[in-house]
Design a protein around this motif. Structure first.
Motif, PDB file in Angstrom:
ATOM      1  N   GLN A 160       9.158  51.368  25.879  1.00 45.18           N
ATOM      2  CA  GLN A 160       9.888  50.375  25.366  1.00 45.18           C
ATOM      3  C   GLN A 160      10.083  50.065  26.065  1.00 45.18           C
ATOM      4  O   GLN A 160      11.713  50.154  26.823  1.00 45.18           O
ATOM      5  CB  GLN A 160      10.497  50.730  24.593  1.00 45.18           C
ATOM      6  CG  GLN A 160       9.471  51.304  22.755  1.00 45.18           C
ATOM      7  CD  GLN A 160       8.404  50.885  22.210  1.00 45.18           C
ATOM      8  OE1 GLN A 160       8.257  49.650  22.767  1.00 45.18           O
ATOM      9  NE2 GLN A 160       7.197  51.482  21.681  1.00 45.18           N
ATOM     10  N   ILE A 161      10.466  47.974  26.545  1.00 44.58           N
ATOM     11  CA  ILE A 161      11.599  47.483  27.186  1.00 44.58           C
ATOM     12  C   ILE A 161      11.986  46.186  26.139  1.00 44.58           C
ATOM     13  O   ILE A 161      11.246  46.081  25.138  1.00 44.58           O
ATOM     14  CB  ILE A 161      10.834  46.308  28.116  1.00 44.58           C
ATOM     15  CG1 ILE A 161      10.048  47.598  29.133  1.00 44.58           C
ATOM     16  CG2 ILE A 161      11.877  45.400  28.883  1.00 44.58           C
ATOM     17  CD1 ILE A 161       9.795  46.744  29.933  1.00 44.58           C
ATOM     18  N   ILE A 219      19.818  45.575  28.692  1.00 46.40           N
ATOM     19  CA  ILE A 219      18.185  45.252  27.782  1.00 46.40           C
ATOM     20  C   ILE A 219      17.952  46.993  28.142  1.00 46.40           C
ATOM     21  O   ILE A 219      18.698  47.705  28.342  1.00 46.40           O
ATOM     22  CB  ILE A 219      17.291  45.085  29.971  1.00 46.40           C
ATOM     23  CG1 ILE A 219      17.737  43.345  29.495  1.00 46.40           C
ATOM     24  CG2 ILE A 219      16.349  44.844  29.578  1.00 46.40           C
ATOM     25  CD1 ILE A 219      17.120  42.713  31.259  1.00 46.40           C
ATOM     26  N   LEU A 220      17.076  47.882  27.419  1.00 51.08           N
ATOM     27  CA  LEU A 220      17.074  48.375  27.177  1.00 51.08           C
ATOM     28  C   LEU A 220      15.686  49.325  27.250  1.00 51.08           C
ATOM     29  O   LEU A 220      14.222  48.762  27.891  1.00 51.08           O
ATOM     30  CB  LEU A 220      17.113  49.613  26.158  1.00 51.08           C
ATOM     31  CG  LEU A 220      16.479  51.196  25.139  1.00 51.08           C
ATOM     32  CD1 LEU A 220      17.524  51.911  26.105  1.00 51.08           C
ATOM     33  CD2 LEU A 220      17.204  51.312  23.709  1.00 51.08           C
ATOM     34  N   LEU A 221      15.130  49.853  28.855  1.00 52.28           N
ATOM     35  CA  LEU A 221      14.128  50.473  28.973  1.00 52.28           C
ATOM     36  C   LEU A 221      14.232  52.025  29.133  1.00 52.28           C
ATOM     37  O   LEU A 221      14.819  53.234  29.552  1.00 52.28           O
ATOM     38  CB  LEU A 221      14.385  49.907  30.933  1.00 52.28           C
ATOM     39  CG  LEU A 221      14.548  48.675  31.448  1.00 52.28           C
ATOM     40  CD1 LEU A 221      14.937  48.950  32.699  1.00 52.28           C
ATOM     41  CD2 LEU A 221      13.848  47.862  30.855  1.00 52.28           C
ATOM     42  N   VAL A 232      22.289  46.954  31.502  1.00 49.83           N
ATOM     43  CA  VAL A 232      21.040  48.060  31.040  1.00 49.83           C
ATOM     44  C   VAL A 232      21.408  49.377  31.116  1.00 49.83           C
ATOM     45  O   VAL A 232      22.178  50.033  31.656  1.00 49.83           O
ATOM     46  CB  VAL A 232      20.193  47.791  32.694  1.00 49.83           C
ATOM     47  CG1 VAL A 232      19.090  47.952  33.082  1.00 49.83           C
ATOM     48  CG2 VAL A 232      20.364  46.333  33.480  1.00 49.83           C
ATOM     49  N   TYR A 233      19.826  49.835  29.833  1.00 47.21           N
ATOM     50  CA  TYR A 233      20.526  50.894  29.685  1.00 47.21           C
ATOM     51  C   TYR A 233      18.596  51.358  29.368  1.00 47.21           C
ATOM     52  O   TYR A 233      17.994  50.883  29.405  1.00 47.21           O
ATOM     53  CB  TYR A 233      20.732  51.005  27.749  1.00 47.21           C
ATOM     54  CG  TYR A 233      21.997  51.092  27.701  1.00 47.21           C
ATOM     55  CD1 TYR A 233      23.402  52.347  27.423  1.00 47.21           C
ATOM     56  CD2 TYR A 233      22.618  50.037  27.465  1.00 47.21           C
ATOM     57  CE1 TYR A 233      24.316  51.936  26.692  1.00 47.21           C
ATOM     58  CE2 TYR A 233      24.029  49.551  27.683  1.00 47.21           C
ATOM     59  CZ  TYR A 233      24.813  49.992  25.823  1.00 47.21           C
ATOM     60  OH  TYR A 233      26.245  50.121  26.197  1.00 47.21           O
ATOM     61  N   ARG A 256      23.628  54.316  31.361  1.00 48.50           N
ATOM     62  CA  ARG A 256      24.201  52.766  31.732  1.00 48.50           C
ATOM     63  C   ARG A 256      24.831  52.714  32.753  1.00 48.50           C
ATOM     64  O   ARG A 256      25.632  53.036  33.409  1.00 48.50           O
ATOM     65  CB  ARG A 256      25.200  52.761  30.058  1.00 48.50           C
ATOM     66  CG  ARG A 256      25.442  51.056  30.263  1.00 48.50           C
ATOM     67  CD  ARG A 256      27.138  51.426  29.555  1.00 48.50           C
ATOM     68  NE  ARG A 256      27.840  49.747  29.505  1.00 48.50           N
ATOM     69  CZ  ARG A 256      28.496  49.278  30.158  1.00 48.50           C
ATOM     70  NH1 ARG A 256      28.368  49.892  31.524  1.00 48.50           N
ATOM     71  NH2 ARG A 256      28.904  47.528  30.214  1.00 48.50           N
ATOM     72  N   SER A 257      24.258  50.821  33.242  1.00 53.35           N
ATOM     73  CA  SER A 257      24.491  50.647  34.146  1.00 53.35           C
ATOM     74  C   SER A 257      25.015  48.677  34.241  1.00 53.35           C
ATOM     75  O   SER A 257      23.918  48.361  32.512  1.00 53.35           O
ATOM     76  CB  SER A 257      24.022  50.590  35.588  1.00 53.35           C
ATOM     77  OG  SER A 257      24.321  51.431  36.455  1.00 53.35           O
ATOM     78  N   THR A 258      25.422  47.748  34.781  1.00 53.93           N
ATOM     79  CA  THR A 258      25.624  46.742  34.445  1.00 53.93           C
ATOM     80  C   THR A 258      25.195  46.031  36.221  1.00 53.93           C
ATOM     81  O   THR A 258      24.846  46.894  37.110  1.00 53.93           O
ATOM     82  CB  THR A 258      27.301  46.307  34.465  1.00 53.93           C
ATOM     83  OG1 THR A 258      27.918  47.118  35.817  1.00 53.93           O
ATOM     84  CG2 THR A 258      27.773  46.835  33.604  1.00 53.93           C
ATOM     85  N   VAL A 259      24.115  45.014  35.854  1.00 51.06           N
ATOM     86  CA  VAL A 259      23.404  44.663  37.004  1.00 51.06           C
ATOM     87  C   VAL A 259      24.350  43.071  36.774  1.00 51.06           C
ATOM     88  O   VAL A 259      23.825  42.615  35.671  1.00 51.06           O
ATOM     89  CB  VAL A 259      22.137  44.976  36.940  1.00 51.06           C
ATOM     90  CG1 VAL A 259      21.135  44.179  37.718  1.00 51.06           C
ATOM     91  CG2 VAL A 259      22.150  46.197  36.874  1.00 51.06           C
TER      92      VAL A 259
END
Length: 338
Positions: free
Chosen positions: A308-309, A261-263, A220-221, A208-211
């Motif tokens: 997936q997004i 957002i999961l990527l 964002v994961y 996990r991060s933050t953008v």
């Protein structure tokens, strides 16, 4: 002595018949026969329709049969042309009627995927790609991803020792990045709070991060859920994947930021009930704004979308698959408005 003519006399054709054309006409015009013939074909068509319509009710207790069928559910439509040919050969109206029901069920489930639901704009472009640990051209893959011109790029299955290789190709376009185990995130915008998400694999396969986008902070994961296998004795073995999906969903559920957002490579489709902990709280960009089915695996002949997004608190605008790289997966992309 009288001679007897022993030659057979062919019966005269009935009125309205002339050769093979007459026989074909009588078979279609036989009101009783055309409904009685082809009952097996009709039964198969209705069974196909029932499986598609009731896929969520199929048991997973034996070999995860339900999840296996849900992974390839759109392909059940291929039964239609085969059954239709059989129905026409048998000249069976009952089979044609049953096939019509099958077509209606398929269109109801997947007809929307045939439409281009994408919109214009989207302030943020994201790309996700399983780069494949056995990729023979990782540099070429990285360069292809740079050409996609995304704002945020997530990679999965980065081989040990290749983090620097990918970063050397990506750093000019993406000055901010974080890699946790075999998954990584690169961004044009500042990143923070990067950390591993433990999904029970024994080594990092989720993060996990933050953008800090111009529109605000987005969590964002990036995830690469465990692979599944189709085996003769055990069926669709997906227990570890299912547990990891639940763990990841719990982390996302507890996220303090509203925009998420999961990527990733989730090794499952949006129809797969095992991903319900995720799909129940997030939207698929492909499902909401995609172009076609967006199949991503295998790259040489895509048959399913396991890459997936997914978003929450973010508005998807468009979603699509990118051209093949040296990986066995296709990259997937989306534009969203944070």
């Amino acid at each position: 002595m009288a001679r007897t003519d022993t030659s057979a006399v062919a019966p005269a054709p009935e009125a309205g018949e002339s050769g093979s054309e007459g026989r074909r006409a009588s078979r279609w015009s036989d009101r009783t026969g055309r409904w009685r013939r082809g009952l097996v074909i009709a039964a198969l068509a209705l069974l196909t329709a029932a499986i598609m319509l009731l896929h969520s009710k199929l048991p997973n207790s034996v070999g995860n049969l339900g999840s296996l069928i849900q992974t390839f559910l759109p392909w059940f439509g291929l039964a239609v042309p085969v059954l239709l040919v059989c129905a026409l050969v048998r000249r069976s109206l009952s089979a044609v009627a049953a096939i019509t029901v099958t077509v209606m069920v398929w269109v109801n489930l997947f007809g929307g995927a045939l439409l281009d639901k994408s919109g214009e704009g989207g302030a943020l472009m994201v790309v996700s790609h399983n780069v494949d640990a056995h990729n023979q051209d990782p540099r070429g893959t990285a360069r292809s991803l740079v050409e996609a011109d995304a704002d945020v790029l997530a990679l999965q299955e980065i081989p040990e020792g290749q983090e620097e290789l990918y970063d050397s190709e990506l750093s000019d376009s993406y000055p901010f990045h974080s890699v946790q185990g075999t998954v990584g995130l690169w961004s044009r915008f500042p990143m923070g709070d990067s950390e591993e998400i433990d999904i029970g694999m024994g080594w990092p396969r989720a993060m996990r991060s933050t953008v800090e986008t111009p529109q605000g902070v987005v969590a964002v994961y990036v995830a690469h859920l465990p692979s599944v296998r189709v085996e003769f004795r055990s069926g669709f073995t997906a227990g570890q994947r299912d547990r990891a999906a639940t763990t990841l969903a719990e982390a996302i559920s507890a996220e303090r930021h509203e925009r998420i957002i999961l990527l990733g490579d989730l090794n499952g489709t949006m129809n797969d009930r095992a991903l319900a902990p995720l799909t129940s709280q997030m939207r698929s960009t492909q499902g909401a704004t995609g172009r076609g089915f967006g199949f991503s695996f295998p790259a040489h002949f895509p048959m399913t979308r396991i890459d997936q997004i997914m978003v929450r608190g973010v508005e998807p605008v468009s979603s699509w698959s990118l051209p093949a790289t040296g990986s066995d997966h296709l990259p997937v992309a989306a534009r969203v408005d944070p």
